[in-house]
Write a protein that holds these residues in place. Sequence first.
Motif, PDB file in Angstrom:
ATOM      1  N   SER A  45       0.864  -1.235  -0.074  1.00  0.00           N
ATOM      2  CA  SER A  45      -0.119  -0.124   0.113  1.00  0.00           C
ATOM      3  C   SER A  45       0.843   1.218   0.113  1.00  0.00           C
ATOM      4  CB  SER A  45      -1.142   0.035   1.248  1.00  0.00           C
ATOM      5  OG  SER A  45      -0.156   0.043   2.393  1.00  0.00           O
ATOM      6  N   GLN A  97       1.473   0.747   5.125  1.00  0.00           N
ATOM      7  CA  GLN A  97       0.874  -0.026   6.363  1.00  0.00           C
ATOM      8  C   GLN A  97       0.676  -1.504   5.903  1.00  0.00           C
ATOM      9  OE1 GLN A  97      -2.249   1.478   8.392  1.00  0.00           O
ATOM     10  NE2 GLN A  97      -2.158   3.647   7.762  1.00  0.00           N
ATOM     11  N   TRP A  98       0.144  -1.789   4.664  1.00  0.00           N
ATOM     12  CA  TRP A  98      -0.191  -3.058   4.219  1.00  0.00           C
ATOM     13  C   TRP A  98       0.584  -3.574   3.200  1.00  0.00           C
ATOM     14  CZ3 TRP A  98      -5.316  -0.132   4.250  1.00  0.00           C
ATOM     15  CH2 TRP A  98      -5.609   0.142   5.387  1.00  0.00           C
ATOM     16  N   LEU A 100      -0.336  -6.843   0.136  1.00  0.00           N
ATOM     17  CA  LEU A 100      -1.132  -7.769  -0.197  1.00  0.00           C
ATOM     18  C   LEU A 100      -0.592  -9.157  -0.904  1.00  0.00           C
ATOM     19  CD1 LEU A 100      -4.954  -7.680  -1.509  1.00  0.00           C
ATOM     20  CD2 LEU A 100      -3.434  -8.773  -2.877  1.00  0.00           C
ATOM     21  N   ILE A 151      -4.156  -9.904   3.373  1.00  0.00           N
ATOM     22  CA  ILE A 151      -3.668  -8.688   3.752  1.00  0.00           C
ATOM     23  C   ILE A 151      -2.529  -8.772   4.881  1.00  0.00           C
ATOM     24  CG2 ILE A 151      -4.100  -6.110   4.652  1.00  0.00           C
ATOM     25  CD1 ILE A 151      -5.130  -6.602   1.898  1.00  0.00           C
ATOM     26  N   TRP A 152      -1.420  -8.424   4.893  1.00  0.00           N
ATOM     27  CA  TRP A 152      -0.276  -8.299   6.209  1.00  0.00           C
ATOM     28  C   TRP A 152       0.212  -6.991   6.380  1.00  0.00           C
ATOM     29  CZ3 TRP A 152       1.334 -13.394   6.562  1.00  0.00           C
ATOM     30  CH2 TRP A 152       0.966 -14.542   5.613  1.00  0.00           C
ATOM     31  N   SER A 153       0.361  -7.097   7.940  1.00  0.00           N
ATOM     32  CA  SER A 153       1.098  -5.901   8.358  1.00  0.00           C
ATOM     33  C   SER A 153       2.568  -5.951   7.992  1.00  0.00           C
ATOM     34  CB  SER A 153       0.958  -5.885   9.906  1.00  0.00           C
ATOM     35  OG  SER A 153       1.807  -4.948  10.387  1.00  0.00           O
ATOM     36  N   LEU A 205      -3.188  -9.933   8.740  1.00  0.00           N
ATOM     37  CA  LEU A 205      -4.303  -9.333   9.322  1.00  0.00           C
ATOM     38  C   LEU A 205      -5.794  -9.679   8.814  1.00  0.00           C
ATOM     39  CD1 LEU A 205      -2.644  -5.869   8.919  1.00  0.00           C
ATOM     40  CD2 LEU A 205      -2.855  -7.434  10.956  1.00  0.00           C
ATOM     41  N   SER A 236      -4.661   4.609  -1.261  1.00  0.00           N
ATOM     42  CA  SER A 236      -4.562   3.280  -0.076  1.00  0.00           C
ATOM     43  C   SER A 236      -5.774   2.992   0.401  1.00  0.00           C
ATOM     44  CB  SER A 236      -3.592   3.583   0.991  1.00  0.00           C
ATOM     45  OG  SER A 236      -2.156   3.726   0.597  1.00  0.00           O
ATOM     46  N   LEU A 283     -10.710  -0.719   1.917  1.00  0.00           N
ATOM     47  CA  LEU A 283     -10.176  -1.214   2.873  1.00  0.00           C
ATOM     48  C   LEU A 283     -10.711  -0.701   4.312  1.00  0.00           C
ATOM     49  CD1 LEU A 283      -6.617  -1.504   1.589  1.00  0.00           C
ATOM     50  CD2 LEU A 283      -8.287  -3.597   2.005  1.00  0.00           C
TER      51      LEU A 283
END
Length: 303
Positions: free
Chosen positions: A115, A119-120, A122, A132-134, A141, A160, A177
């Motif tokens: 993103s 933050q993210w 994919l 979706i990951w941190s 997540l 984003s 999102l």
Amino acid sequence: MWKRHPSEDFTVDNIRYFSRHKGEVNCCAFSPDCQLLLTCCDAGKLYLWKTSTAKLLATVSGHTGPVKCCVFSSDGGLFASASHDCSVRIWCSSSIKCIHTLTAHRRSVETVSFSPDGQWLLSGGWDNRALIWSIQSGALLEELKGHNAAVQSSVFSSDSQSVATGSWDRAVRVWKLRDRQTEAVVLLGHLGNVACLCFSVTGMLASGSWDGTVRVWLPERHACLFVLGGCERVWVRSLAFSTDGRVLASTAEGDMVRIWDVSTGECLKKLQGHKDSAYGCVFTPNGELLTSGSEQLNEEENN
């Protein structure tokens, strides 16, 4: 007043080959400052190059299968890779060290996207999952559910707020999102797998398919503006909007890169330079250059 169209400046000239790959080049990405080029290939490695000289700076190892996709974060501090080995890796650009290995996928991972707000991340793959990951922690997540076949492509909008996924189920899904109460927008029309996606800065979404066409959408209106191509039975491999959103580049089976005017749907130019099928294409962040990767294994060295 007449204005010069940006496509008039696209020419095939002074071609520079980045030629250490030992397998098909699947993806390429520029760092935000345009100083670095990242490429990945079926040999299971990533390569980091100095853009201006084509000098190889680093060969990045870690994956145990073909690397299908690579991308820089918006600040250039990180890059990510997706592999047939079922993993996603997040790397530090300065140290070339892997800081997270993400392993929730059960089959080959075909796509990965950062993103723009940092933050993210994919990822999507052959297990039909979009995850979706941190970025900071590497924690999983959320799973974006809806596709019933492999997820091959993904892209975040420039703000984003949205992410789009393309699948072998022939659908494009666009997810909000920050408003998870809203159902995903489902864009239908392709007659083949959706292999690539790209958002423009103006909010248009382009999708390329194995049906040989590129579709340009306004997701908010659920509307398809143009269907580009389709006369030739080729697989569309990669898409890239110019930084101002006025033109779209596409690559497909065959040796040409096509440049489209997204206000009219007209094919403005066909750039021919590869000796084999052109796969990945990307504009530099400053909009001055367009690069593409191919199946060709070139043995010449660059000084």
